[in-house]
Design a protein around this motif. Structure first.
Motif, mmCIF file in Angstrom:
data_model
loop_
_atom_site.group_PDB
_atom_site.id
_atom_site.type_symbol
_atom_site.label_atom_id
_atom_site.label_comp_id
_atom_site.label_asym_id
_atom_site.label_seq_id
_atom_site.Cartn_x
_atom_site.Cartn_y
_atom_site.Cartn_z
ATOM 1 N N MET A 120 -5.372 -1.261 -6.089
ATOM 2 C CA MET A 120 -5.923 -2.444 -5.831
ATOM 3 C C MET A 120 -7.347 -2.406 -6.543
ATOM 4 O O MET A 120 -8.203 -3.310 -6.515
ATOM 5 C CB MET A 120 -6.384 -2.719 -4.525
ATOM 6 C CG MET A 120 -5.023 -2.867 -3.518
ATOM 7 S SD MET A 120 -5.316 -3.035 -1.909
ATOM 8 C CE MET A 120 -3.839 -2.909 -0.996
ATOM 9 N N LYS A 121 -7.757 -1.291 -7.274
ATOM 10 C CA LYS A 121 -8.891 -1.146 -7.698
ATOM 11 C C LYS A 121 -9.716 -2.200 -8.480
ATOM 12 O O LYS A 121 -10.638 -2.687 -8.264
ATOM 13 C CB LYS A 121 -8.974 0.302 -8.510
ATOM 14 C CG LYS A 121 -10.768 0.619 -8.975
ATOM 15 C CD LYS A 121 -10.871 1.976 -9.442
ATOM 16 C CE LYS A 121 -12.135 2.310 -9.768
ATOM 17 N NZ LYS A 121 -12.351 3.702 -10.258
ATOM 18 N N HIS A 252 -4.085 -7.119 2.083
ATOM 19 C CA HIS A 252 -3.213 -6.986 0.670
ATOM 20 C C HIS A 252 -2.056 -5.904 1.079
ATOM 21 O O HIS A 252 -1.121 -5.941 0.800
ATOM 22 C CB HIS A 252 -3.870 -6.468 -0.418
ATOM 23 C CG HIS A 252 -4.715 -7.553 -1.056
ATOM 24 N ND1 HIS A 252 -5.815 -8.166 -0.314
ATOM 25 C CD2 HIS A 252 -4.094 -8.212 -1.908
ATOM 26 C CE1 HIS A 252 -6.292 -9.144 -1.242
ATOM 27 N NE2 HIS A 252 -5.328 -9.258 -2.200
ATOM 28 N N LEU A 253 -2.279 -4.479 2.011
ATOM 29 C CA LEU A 253 -1.504 -3.905 2.471
ATOM 30 C C LEU A 253 -0.344 -4.426 3.243
ATOM 31 O O LEU A 253 0.921 -4.121 3.098
ATOM 32 C CB LEU A 253 -1.951 -2.714 3.370
ATOM 33 C CG LEU A 253 -2.925 -1.720 2.438
ATOM 34 C CD1 LEU A 253 -3.515 -0.684 3.495
ATOM 35 C CD2 LEU A 253 -2.094 -1.023 1.596
ATOM 36 N N ILE A 254 -0.827 -5.537 4.148
ATOM 37 C CA ILE A 254 0.179 -6.227 4.877
ATOM 38 C C ILE A 254 0.952 -7.138 4.104
ATOM 39 O O ILE A 254 2.223 -7.275 4.407
ATOM 40 C CB ILE A 254 -0.532 -7.015 6.114
ATOM 41 C CG1 ILE A 254 -1.051 -5.876 6.959
ATOM 42 C CG2 ILE A 254 0.363 -7.912 6.907
ATOM 43 C CD1 ILE A 254 -1.999 -6.605 8.138
ATOM 44 N N MET A 255 0.384 -7.663 3.135
ATOM 45 C CA MET A 255 1.211 -8.765 2.226
ATOM 46 C C MET A 255 2.277 -8.064 1.491
ATOM 47 O O MET A 255 3.437 -8.349 1.402
ATOM 48 C CB MET A 255 0.420 -9.171 1.272
ATOM 49 C CG MET A 255 -0.706 -10.274 1.900
ATOM 50 S SD MET A 255 -2.001 -11.013 0.670
ATOM 51 C CE MET A 255 -0.549 -12.270 -0.239
ATOM 52 N N GLU A 256 1.823 -6.661 1.092
ATOM 53 C CA GLU A 256 3.062 -5.829 0.412
ATOM 54 C C GLU A 256 4.107 -5.328 1.302
ATOM 55 O O GLU A 256 5.163 -5.510 1.339
ATOM 56 C CB GLU A 256 2.306 -4.371 -0.002
ATOM 57 C CG GLU A 256 1.478 -4.800 -1.099
ATOM 58 C CD GLU A 256 0.527 -3.479 -1.580
ATOM 59 O OE1 GLU A 256 1.092 -2.350 -1.246
ATOM 60 O OE2 GLU A 256 -0.028 -3.506 -2.825
ATOM 61 N N LYS A 258 4.924 -6.876 3.957
ATOM 62 C CA LYS A 258 5.918 -8.139 4.519
ATOM 63 C C LYS A 258 6.316 -9.028 3.168
ATOM 64 O O LYS A 258 7.009 -10.017 3.290
ATOM 65 C CB LYS A 258 4.972 -9.029 5.248
ATOM 66 C CG LYS A 258 4.586 -8.416 6.353
ATOM 67 C CD LYS A 258 5.553 -7.702 7.335
ATOM 68 C CE LYS A 258 5.073 -7.239 8.409
ATOM 69 N NZ LYS A 258 6.302 -6.572 9.484
ATOM 70 N N LYS A 259 6.193 -8.582 1.997
ATOM 71 C CA LYS A 259 6.303 -9.221 0.730
ATOM 72 C C LYS A 259 6.048 -10.355 0.582
ATOM 73 O O LYS A 259 6.815 -11.585 0.568
ATOM 74 C CB LYS A 259 8.013 -9.163 0.575
ATOM 75 C CG LYS A 259 8.457 -7.542 0.545
ATOM 76 C CD LYS A 259 9.955 -7.568 0.196
ATOM 77 C CE LYS A 259 10.512 -6.151 0.026
ATOM 78 N NZ LYS A 259 9.983 -5.140 0.794
ATOM 79 N N LEU A 260 4.615 -10.712 1.037
ATOM 80 C CA LEU A 260 4.227 -12.062 0.994
ATOM 81 C C LEU A 260 3.436 -12.072 -0.236
ATOM 82 O O LEU A 260 2.791 -11.393 -0.939
ATOM 83 C CB LEU A 260 3.285 -12.142 2.069
ATOM 84 C CG LEU A 260 3.854 -12.151 3.703
ATOM 85 C CD1 LEU A 260 2.882 -12.010 4.778
ATOM 86 C CD2 LEU A 260 4.862 -13.257 3.849
ATOM 87 N N SER A 261 3.318 -13.368 -0.796
ATOM 88 C CA SER A 261 2.419 -13.956 -1.888
ATOM 89 C C SER A 261 1.824 -15.245 -1.682
ATOM 90 O O SER A 261 2.481 -15.941 -1.229
ATOM 91 C CB SER A 261 3.314 -13.418 -3.212
ATOM 92 O OG SER A 261 4.236 -14.587 -3.112
ATOM 93 N N GLY A 262 0.959 -15.465 -2.652
ATOM 94 C CA GLY A 262 0.482 -16.944 -2.920
ATOM 95 C C GLY A 262 -0.475 -17.323 -1.722
ATOM 96 O O GLY A 262 -0.881 -16.545 -0.501
ATOM 97 N N VAL A 266 -1.062 -15.226 1.991
ATOM 98 C CA VAL A 266 -2.451 -14.824 2.358
ATOM 99 C C VAL A 266 -2.589 -15.394 3.717
ATOM 100 O O VAL A 266 -2.878 -14.553 4.786
ATOM 101 C CB VAL A 266 -3.551 -15.379 1.615
ATOM 102 C CG1 VAL A 266 -4.766 -15.225 2.234
ATOM 103 C CG2 VAL A 266 -3.562 -14.620 0.316
ATOM 104 N N LYS A 267 -2.265 -16.664 4.259
ATOM 105 C CA LYS A 267 -2.407 -17.121 5.718
ATOM 106 C C LYS A 267 -1.597 -16.345 6.555
ATOM 107 O O LYS A 267 -2.095 -16.098 7.648
ATOM 108 C CB LYS A 267 -2.176 -18.466 5.489
ATOM 109 C CG LYS A 267 -2.755 -19.313 6.755
ATOM 110 C CD LYS A 267 -2.541 -20.933 6.843
ATOM 111 C CE LYS A 267 -2.668 -21.553 7.912
ATOM 112 N NZ LYS A 267 -2.674 -22.976 7.794
#
Length: 290
Positions: A120-121, A252-256, A258-262, A266-267
């Motif tokens: 994520m750098k 962003h770790l949680i999004m990864e 849970k395979k979430l995007s957009g 984010v919400k």
């Protein structure tokens, strides 16, 4: 002074009343006593966590055998010694199943988290260096700054619905700038302000172990004494890490995970982050590494 030992009867009755008020005072002939907590005599989780097993093993060395009708394998120890084990037992028996239903993890591959953060750098560098106006969020005047959904909607409007990098795309930067605008920097940065916003700086279900890893990785990537203060004003480097970068990484770790995007992703991830913070602290305490 020698610790006061609780008698067998009072031991069982007191703990049952305080922690499991509806538990039976005698064991069923169909129950294997090995499946019971040796202190509060109620069923252990079917798959106890490594932390609970570690706590019970350590307590056993400080306990005496205390067979009783409710548990032939019962143990006795000072109340102050075993109460933490019973609290952990209750957490894993009652709270953990609910967390599992919500999809929050019981185990995390900690040895991979640092490398995931390193990827994520570029995004984090853009967030630090972006010279955005630090008065973002002023259009939400009069709205509750603790309502992240309001802040999210405001931030989304500024982005025009795009996945823009930098401060305009950070919910956490927007939140703290709104707080500074409404309450003043001194109030937000003071001890009371930090305490009031403690949960907002937590990494959700990654808990204390995750917080340590996130902090250390961020400090390795962006040493505080090398961070340009101009783009992050009015915050100090340490405040920016605590209130913006740490939750941003966790999001962003949680999004990864849970395979979430957009924006919708984010919400959803933000709700998980906020809802699971207390669970993360209990499930992954700093001194409870697997």
């Amino acid at each position: 002074m020698k610790a006061i030992q609780v008698s067998s009867f009072c031991h069982a009755l007191t703990v049952h009343t305080l922690i499991y008020p509806f538990a039976s005072v005698s064991i069923s002939p169909h129950v294997d006593p090995k499946t019971l907590c040796p202190y509060c005599d109620t069923p252990l989780p079917s798959t106890p966590s490594p932390l609970l097993l570690k706590i019970l093993a350590a307590l056993k060395k400080k306990s005496q055998r205390d067979p009783r009708p409710s548990n032939p394998l019962g143990l006795r120890a000072p109340l102050a010694t075993f109460i933490a084990a019973c609290q952990r037992h209750r957490f894993e028996s009652q709270i953990l199943p609910e967390a599992e239903r919500k999809g929050w993890p019981k185990a995390i591959e900690w040895n991979r988290v640092g490398a995931r953060i390193m990827k994520m750098k570029g995004m984090l560098q853009a967030l630090i260096e972006d010279p955005s106006d630090n008065t973002s969020g002023t259009e939400s005047k009069g709205k509750d700054p603790d309502d992240w959904e309001v802040v999210y909607a405001s931030n989304k409007a500024k982005r025009g619905g795009s996945q823009k990098r930098g401060k305009a795309g950070s919910i956490f930067w927007t939140e703290i700038m709104e707080e500074v605008r409404q309450k003043g920097l001194r109030a937000v940065s003071g001890v009371r302000g930090q305490f009031a916003n403690f949960e907002k700086a937590q990494p959700g279900y990654y808990g204390e172990i995750g917080s340590v890893i996130i902090h250390q990785t961020l400090y390795n990537m962006f040493p505080l004494d090398e961070m340009d203060p101009a783009p992050i004003l009015p915050l100090t480097a340490n405040e920016f890490v605590q209130r913006v970068l740490v939750p941003e990484v966790a999001l962003h770790l949680i999004m990864e995970d849970k395979k979430l995007s957009g924006d919708v992703g984010v919400k959803k991830a933000l709700k998980i982050l906020r809802d699971s913070s207390a669970y993360g602290v209990a499930m992954f305490p700093e001194d409870g590494g697997e």
